[in-house]
Every structure is written in C-alpha cells, then in structure tokens.
Design a protein around this motif. Structure first.
Motif, mmCIF file in Angstrom:
data_model
loop_
_atom_site.group_PDB
_atom_site.id
_atom_site.type_symbol
_atom_site.label_atom_id
_atom_site.label_comp_id
_atom_site.label_asym_id
_atom_site.label_seq_id
_atom_site.Cartn_x
_atom_site.Cartn_y
_atom_site.Cartn_z
ATOM 1 N N LYS B 62 0.882 -1.173 0.000
ATOM 2 C CA LYS B 62 0.000 0.000 0.000
ATOM 3 C C LYS B 62 0.920 1.223 0.000
ATOM 4 N N ASN B 64 1.551 4.780 -1.104
ATOM 5 C CA ASN B 64 0.926 5.993 -1.618
ATOM 6 C C ASN B 64 1.560 7.211 -0.952
ATOM 7 N N ASP B 88 -11.914 -3.218 -10.117
ATOM 8 C CA ASP B 88 -12.741 -2.236 -9.409
ATOM 9 C C ASP B 88 -12.981 -1.007 -10.297
ATOM 10 N N THR B 90 -14.425 1.654 -9.678
ATOM 11 C CA THR B 90 -14.323 2.953 -8.981
ATOM 12 C C THR B 90 -12.884 3.297 -8.623
ATOM 13 N N PRO B 92 -9.430 4.831 -8.963
ATOM 14 C CA PRO B 92 -8.961 5.939 -9.812
ATOM 15 C C PRO B 92 -7.952 5.508 -10.877
ATOM 16 N N SER B 95 -9.827 4.031 -13.828
ATOM 17 C CA SER B 95 -10.674 4.961 -14.596
ATOM 18 C C SER B 95 -10.100 5.229 -15.989
ATOM 19 N N ARG B 289 -0.026 9.167 -15.313
ATOM 20 C CA ARG B 289 -0.920 10.171 -14.711
ATOM 21 C C ARG B 289 -1.614 9.616 -13.474
ATOM 22 N N GLN B 290 -2.187 8.420 -13.636
ATOM 23 C CA GLN B 290 -3.066 7.937 -12.577
ATOM 24 C C GLN B 290 -2.325 7.088 -11.534
ATOM 25 N N SER B 293 0.897 10.814 -10.655
ATOM 26 C CA SER B 293 0.254 12.080 -10.281
ATOM 27 C C SER B 293 -0.795 11.870 -9.202
ATOM 28 N N TYR B 294 -1.368 10.695 -9.156
ATOM 29 C CA TYR B 294 -2.327 10.401 -8.081
ATOM 30 C C TYR B 294 -1.626 9.822 -6.848
ATOM 31 N N TRP B 295 -0.341 9.619 -6.940
ATOM 32 C CA TRP B 295 0.466 9.088 -5.834
ATOM 33 C C TRP B 295 0.005 7.678 -5.443
ATOM 34 N N ARG B 296 -0.350 6.867 -6.391
ATOM 35 C CA ARG B 296 -0.765 5.492 -6.073
ATOM 36 C C ARG B 296 0.290 4.557 -6.672
#
Lengths: 452, 330
Positions: B62, B64, B88, B90, B92, B95, B289-290, B293-296
């Motif tokens: 995990k 992040n 999933d 939902t 991000p 997406s 990006r996802q 940039s989303y830090w995942r």
C-alpha cells in the motif's frame, strides 16, 4: 561546524546552576560560532524559476543577508515546475535534500504531511508575529488543513485578475466598471466586444485554455466561488463540484465558449500561448496573473497592448468577486543539518524589504500585506496597485495534503469541458456537463477517501 | 572413395575386443570467457533484475502519498492492488483504462502496419542505383534522428487548427478540405498521435529492410526474370520470403515499442493533467498520470506488471508462431 569556545560567562552561569541562561548562552554561542567562522556553513537552497534568470536574481536577493552573516554561504539550485515536484517528493521521502526550499502553496501541505518540513517553533512564530504581516489566505497555506503547526513563510503571491484591452472596450462602447459588475453584465460586454476590429485585427472577446493547460482548475475556481460554490466540502473530505451553485457557475463559464465568445481555437492552446496572443492583440479579455505585466513590458514598442490595457476583478457573481490566490512559500527542510541558519534565511526572505525587491524583479506580488502596499510596488504601474486591491478578495485552496492528486483529477476531467464546449464530437448540454462533473466528483472522492 | 577398414572400426563393432579404458580426463572449463562476461551479467542484474523484483514487491504494498516515506516497508496488502486496478471500476487508476487499452491496441497495430509498409516500400525504391542515392537515404533518415519528445512538441504546434502548418497545407495550399479541422480536440486526436509516431518510426525500418534487401542474392532475381516472372511475382516469391525473418522481428519490436509509447502523447498533451481525451489516451500516459500524479505507486506497479506479463505472453506466442520464419531455413 566548529566547536563553540568555552567562555567565562558560560562557566559562571554554569556554576550558579542557572540552566536556562546556560542553554540560551550556549545556543547564542553556537549560532555565533557557526555563523561567525568564514565559510563555516553552506546552505543548499532550492527555488523555482521565480524570475527569468533566477540563478542570478536569487543570489542577488540574498546578498545583503550574506553580508550580515559572513559565516554562511548559499548554494542556489533552480528547479523547474515540471520536474520540481518529483525532486522534492523524492527528497522528502528520503530525508535527503536542501536546507531550505521554495514550495508552491498547494505543494506545501503534501510535503509537510510526508514529514519533509521542519515546523516553526513557538519562538520562531513569535519572531514573525504569528504571520500577522502576511495575507491570511496565504498564511493558511503554510499549514496542513485541520492542524495548528506552521511549516514556513509565504514568499510571493500569484493573484488572478481580468486583463482587458481598454481600446477595444472603448470602441465597443462598453464601460469596464459596468462590465465586471455582474455575470450578466460581463456576458453582455463580451458580446459587444467580440469581433471588434482594432488596429486592423479582429478581436475575439475572451481567451481561456482547454485541456492542455495547468491552469484549468485555477481558471474555473473563481467562477465557482463567485457562484456561491466551492471546490471542496467544508470538511475537505468530499468534492463539492456537484453543488447546484458550482454547476451553475461551470455552466456559465462553459457557455461563454459554446456561444463562441471564447473562440474554439483557444481551447486547444495553453495559457502561455494565449497570453502571448492577448499581448499581440488577438483577444479582448484574459484572466491572468501579475507575471503578464512582464510580458507586456517586454512587448515591442509599437505593440497595440501598450497603453491600452487595465485590470479588473473577476466579474461579480451571486457570492462576490473572489479570485484565485496562490504563490510560493519558503520552508526549512526536515533533513537539514543547519536548521537555525536556514530559518534565518527564510525569515530574511520573508521580510518586507526582500519581498518588495523580489516583486520588482519577478513581477510576482509580495505575500506580505505591507510589501504589497509599498510604494515601490504600487507606484511602479497602476495595475500593481489594483492587483493589491484585488488580492483582498483572494481565495486559496484548502491546504490538504491530497491537493496534488485531486488537482490532477480535476484538471483531467474539467479539461474535457473544452471538448464539449468546442462543439466537436458530443455537443454541449447541461446534462452532458453534469455527467462529466459526476464522473469528476466520483473519482475525486475516491482520491480524498484515501486521504481521510 | 576407398572403404574404411581397420582395427578402429572393428573395435567400435566389437566391445569384447575393446582396449582397456583409459581414465577419463575431466574436461577443463575455461573460466576466462565467464570472467569477461561477469561485469555485463552483474550490470544486467543490477539494472534489470533488481528493479523488477523491487517493482514486483511494490505492487503488493500500500504505497501511496502517506506511506511513501516508508517505501519498501509500506503495509503489505498482497494482490489487492491487482484486484483494484483490474476489477474495481471505482478505482482511480482503473478509470479510463478500457478506453486507453482500446486506443493502445489500435495505435500499436496501425503505427506498426504503416511504419513497416512505408519502410519496406521506400527500401525497395532505394534498393537500386540512381544519382544521389546516398543523399536521399541520409535525408530520409532525418525524422528518426529527432528525439520523440521533440517530435511531440513540434507536431503539437503543427496540428494547431488556425496557425498549424498541416491545415495550411491541406486547406490553403492543396484545397483538399473545405474547412480547417481540429486535430487536437475530439476524435482526430487519435490521428494526431498516430501520424507523428509513424513519421518518426519508418526511416529506421527502411534502413533495416534496405540492409536486408542488399543481402538477397541477385542471381535469384536473374533466374526469375529468365523464367518470365514479373515484378510482383519476384517481390512475392523472392523478396518477401527473404525478408521474412527481418520483418517478423521488426514487427514484434514495433508492437512492443508502441504499446509502451509515452513521449509523443506526453509532449503533445502534457501541459495539463496529461489527458488527451477519450481518443488520445494510451496505457503508458494513463499509468503515469493515474499512478504517479495520483500518488498510487503500489497500484501503478501492479499495472506495470500486468502490462509486462501481457507483453511477455505476446512475445512468447509471437516467437513460437514465427520461430521457423526467423531462421534462415524458413
């Protein structure tokens, strides 16, 4: 670092058992020793390209500080906004980085939450009068939402305003005072100035960029605030873009492009190109920041924009005429081995004199209220005084650590408004816009959920 | 030719008469070549294997924004990242993934097909003597010399509707269209990333095919001409089979390159969130990006591993299918 010499005063105090005085004297001697020896401390400082030649201008700015602190030298490294984020987060994660650094106001909470920044002590806060000299909106950006710790000082400000062509307004018979008084008045004014031919050039009413631009959220946020909405819920746990007020504002903003008041070809460009085109006389109005003044000053002597422009606040919506307020802060890096000296430099750059001097070189507004009202800034050009007045209604984003990912989500989705507004592919409609916003909110909430 | 006789053959035929076995000398292994290879092998381990293993472990953490400072000590969550990004809706990172997957597949096939066809066609034209051949070959190589990020930036300007040179040529000069279309907004975005990629990719293929063409024996063509074969028949029955090993390998490389394509999209649309829209998004820009940039980062590592596994499977199937074509016996 040199060892502090033992002094008779320190020895006497020690014998009396006055530990508080001993500690104070030791700290003073330590600072004197570290600052007093020639070349004793070299501070590493990371800055963004705040001026066109920051590698030269920032050392110039800190030269007086170095003269009064002969034991300190400063190595300035200029990052760029694209790669700076990665470099700073890597430094924060590894605890290996500079002694002090510049951070965008929306970056600071994230780096602070990672434990990358040294919080200000009570004594340090007292030295800066708990930030009383700074714009309170910017002071909040030195904190993390919901926490009391302060991680730095505001350095300079980015305040947005409507830059408009006075000659175009005059020719179209539009009174600027009226034009920005309400959304309806602004809409009517744009319709009048759209297509005016001035100096042989057909002028489009308004310019704003589409998906390929970093300002997507900053451009839209003031309209949402002025419409009575917000970008986040009050507790900063949910996106608020789907509130009726926000949706109405987004609809109004998009309708300007749908109606052709923002030409479709503007939507494929970025802010930098559009600002150049505005200076070149292609558009009547553009929303921008103080850095645009630098471009205007650099325009060729015969440029039509010279002597034919002014600024105004954002058109007043139902909830006022707020504007976006951002900029940069300075902070001491957690991993610094010279925190005391780094803080001295941060404090110096946060002072009135250096902030005024920086603003004159960079055209960015000072983050201190007294510096932003200093005649050296306000009398340089009437526009600067107006920007200072407009800043009173500045809004900054809530300083949440998750703002970075959230802004990417917002930029990704809201940039697609341009696709809709341009009339290419799916046509713009309120249901289509609402569907796009629903997708934005869903993804944003998921990102925020992780943060809460 | 004389028959081979003598005790040697008799000895082989009759084990009973075998001379006493001499003690077998152990074959001495020469360590020197291995020593020479060791630095390269070590570098391969450091540069490739260690990051791959570390990346695989990251995909199960995990990792992040809030756990980044722990890095490899971030909480271990097993395959949850894989489930999230793949299943999933939902999530991000998930997406827009199906759209990006569709675009990447179309983009890879189209770019590869066009680049190989163009490269082969021009190589055939250049595979004959004419004045200025060397100059032409050098000039044709120029697009390949331009770095991909420069290609993305340049074409980003060239595709602009009103100021771009492409619409100027299409509409104002050649009058091929009534009005200037948008290339950077809407469905044309897909073409806006395909065409520059082909523009940059085909010259190197042309050079490789030209080199391969020059190794085809001229006698084959002469014999075919004597047999009355026309140009198409010579191409189909001599040129194409001769080039097949090269084509098969180059198509595979092209597909791998294009699936991992990033620079052109990033430079053309990277000033905002790096999202070119529904028809321009590819897997690598989406991943960047996802994930970053989303830090995942954990989920990003999971997607990377899924992509790597898919590409390994593709390479395995490709190699198996065309194994015979890749050898000279084909």
């Amino acid at each position: 670092m040199t060892r502090p010499p033992t002094s008779p005063t320190l020895a006497r105090a020690s014998r009396r058992g006055d530990s508080g005085r001993v500690r104070a004297a030791a700290a003073a001697l330590l600072l004197a020793a570290t600052c007093g020896g020639a070349g004793a401390v070299e501070l590493s400082m990371w800055v963004m390209p705040v001026t066109t030649n920051a590698q030269h201008d920032v050392p110039d700015l800190i030269a007086p500080f170095l003269r009064s602190h002969p034991g300190i030298t400063v190595r300035v490294t200029v990052l760029d906004w694209e790669s700076g984020w990665n470099k700073i987060t890597a430094a924060a994660a590894s605890r290996r980085g500079p002694d002090l650094l510049e951070l965008g106001t929306t970056w600071m909470p994230a780096i602070a939450a990672m434990g990358g920044l040294e919080p200000l002590s009570a004594a340090q806060l007292a030295q800066v009068d708990n930030g009383a000299a700074y714009y309170p909106q910017l002071w909040k950006t030195t904190q993390v939402f919901g926490q009391k710790a302060v991680y730095g000082l505001p350095w300079y400000a980015d305040v947005r305003a409507a830059f408009y062509r006075t000659d175009v307004f005059r020719q179209a018979g539009v009174d600027p005072a009226q034009a920005f008084s309400s959304w309806d008045a602004f809409h009517a004014a744009l319709r009048k100035i759209n297509g005016q031919v001035v100096a042989g050039k057909r002028v489009a009413a308004l310019a704003y960029a589409g998906k390929n631009d970093w300002n997507v959220v900053h451009n839209l946020a003031p309209w949402i605030w002025n419409g009575g909405g917000d970008v986040l819920s009050a507790d900063a746990k949910h996106s608020a873009l789907n509130s009726p007020q926000a949706l109405k504002a987004i609809d109004f903003y998009s309708s300007l492009a749908v109606e052709g008041l923002v030409p479709s070809n503007a939507l494929e460009k970025d802010s930098d190109i559009l600002e150049g085109a505005w200076v070149g006389g292609d558009y009547g109005v553009i929303f921008s920041g103080p850095w645009l003044m630098r471009r205007i000053f650099e325009a060729p002597p015969g440029a039509v924009v010279r002597g034919n422009f002014d600024v105004a606040p954002y058109p007043a919506g139902p909830a006022g005429h707020a504007t976006f307020f951002g900029g940069s802060n300075l902070a001491v890096f957690k991993g610094s081995r010279h925190k005391a000296e780094a803080w001295e430099l941060v404090k110096y750059l946060g002072g009135k004199g250096p902030q005024v001097r920086l603003s004159l070189v960079s055209s960015m507004m000072p983050a201190r209220i007294d510096a932003a009202n200093d005649p050296a800034w306000t009398s340089r050009h009437p526009v600067y005084a107006r920007l200072t007045a407009i800043a009173a209604d500045g809004h900054a984003y809530p300083p949440i650590p998750a703002w970075g990912p959230l802004e990417t989500v917002y930029t990704k989705h809201l940039g697609q408004l341009a696709e809709l507004s341009s009339g290419i592919g799916d046509k713009y409609s309120v249901p289509a816009m609402k569907a796009l916003i629903a997708g934005t909110v869903s993804e944003a909430d998921k990102v925020l959920e992780e943060a809460n | 030719m004389t028959a081979v006789t003598g005790p040697g053959l008799d000895a082989l035929a009759s084990p009973a008469r075998e001379t006493p076995a001499r003690p077998r000398r152990r074959r001495k292994v020469d360590a020197f070549p291995y020593l020479l290879l060791a630095p390269a092998a070590l570098m391969m381990v450091i540069v490739n294997l260690v990051p791959i293993v570390q990346g695989f472990r990251m995909s199960m953490l995990k990792l992040n924004q809030y756990t980044l400072s722990q890095f490899m000590d971030a909480p271990f969550i097993g395959l949850r990242n894989y489930r999230g990004v793949l299943l999933d809706p939902t999530n991000p990172v998930h997406s827009g993934m199906l759209g990006a997957l569709r675009n990447t597949a179309l983009y890879s096939i189209l770019v590869t097909a066009c680049s190989v066809a163009l490269g082969l066609g021009v190589a055939l034209l250049l595979n004959r003597d004419f004045p200025g051949k060397a100059t032409a070959r050098t000039l044709l190589m120029l697009p390949w010399v331009v770095p991909t990020y420069v290609v993305g930036t340049l074409w980003g300007f060239m595709w602009q509707r009103d100021e771009g040179i492409i619409n100027h040529v299409l509409v104002d000069v050649l009058h091929l269209m009534d009005h200037k279309p948008f290339w950077l907004i809407g469905g044309n975005t897909f073409l806006a990333i395909v065409i520059p990629t082909v523009w940059r990719a085909w010259p190197v293929l042309m050079l490789i095919f030209l080199a391969a063409l020059q190794s085809v024996p001229e006698e084959l063509y002469e014999a075919a001409r004597l047999d009355g074969a026309n140009a198409w028949q010579r191409f189909r029955n001599i040129t194409l089979p001769s080039l097949k090993p090269v084509i098969v390998i180059q198509v595979m490389f092209q597909i791998i390159d294009n699936v991992y394509s990033y620079n052109i999209v990033a430079m053309m649309f990277g000033k905002g969130a790096g999202y070119p829209g529904e028809w321009g998004d590819l897997l690598m820009p989406l991943l960047t990006r996802q994930s970053f940039s989303y830090w995942r980062f954990g989920e990003g590592a999971a997607v990377s591993f899924v992509m790597m596994a898919v590409m390994l499977a593709f390479v395995a199937v490709w190699m198996k299918t065309f194994r015979r074509s890749m050898t000279s016996e084909a």
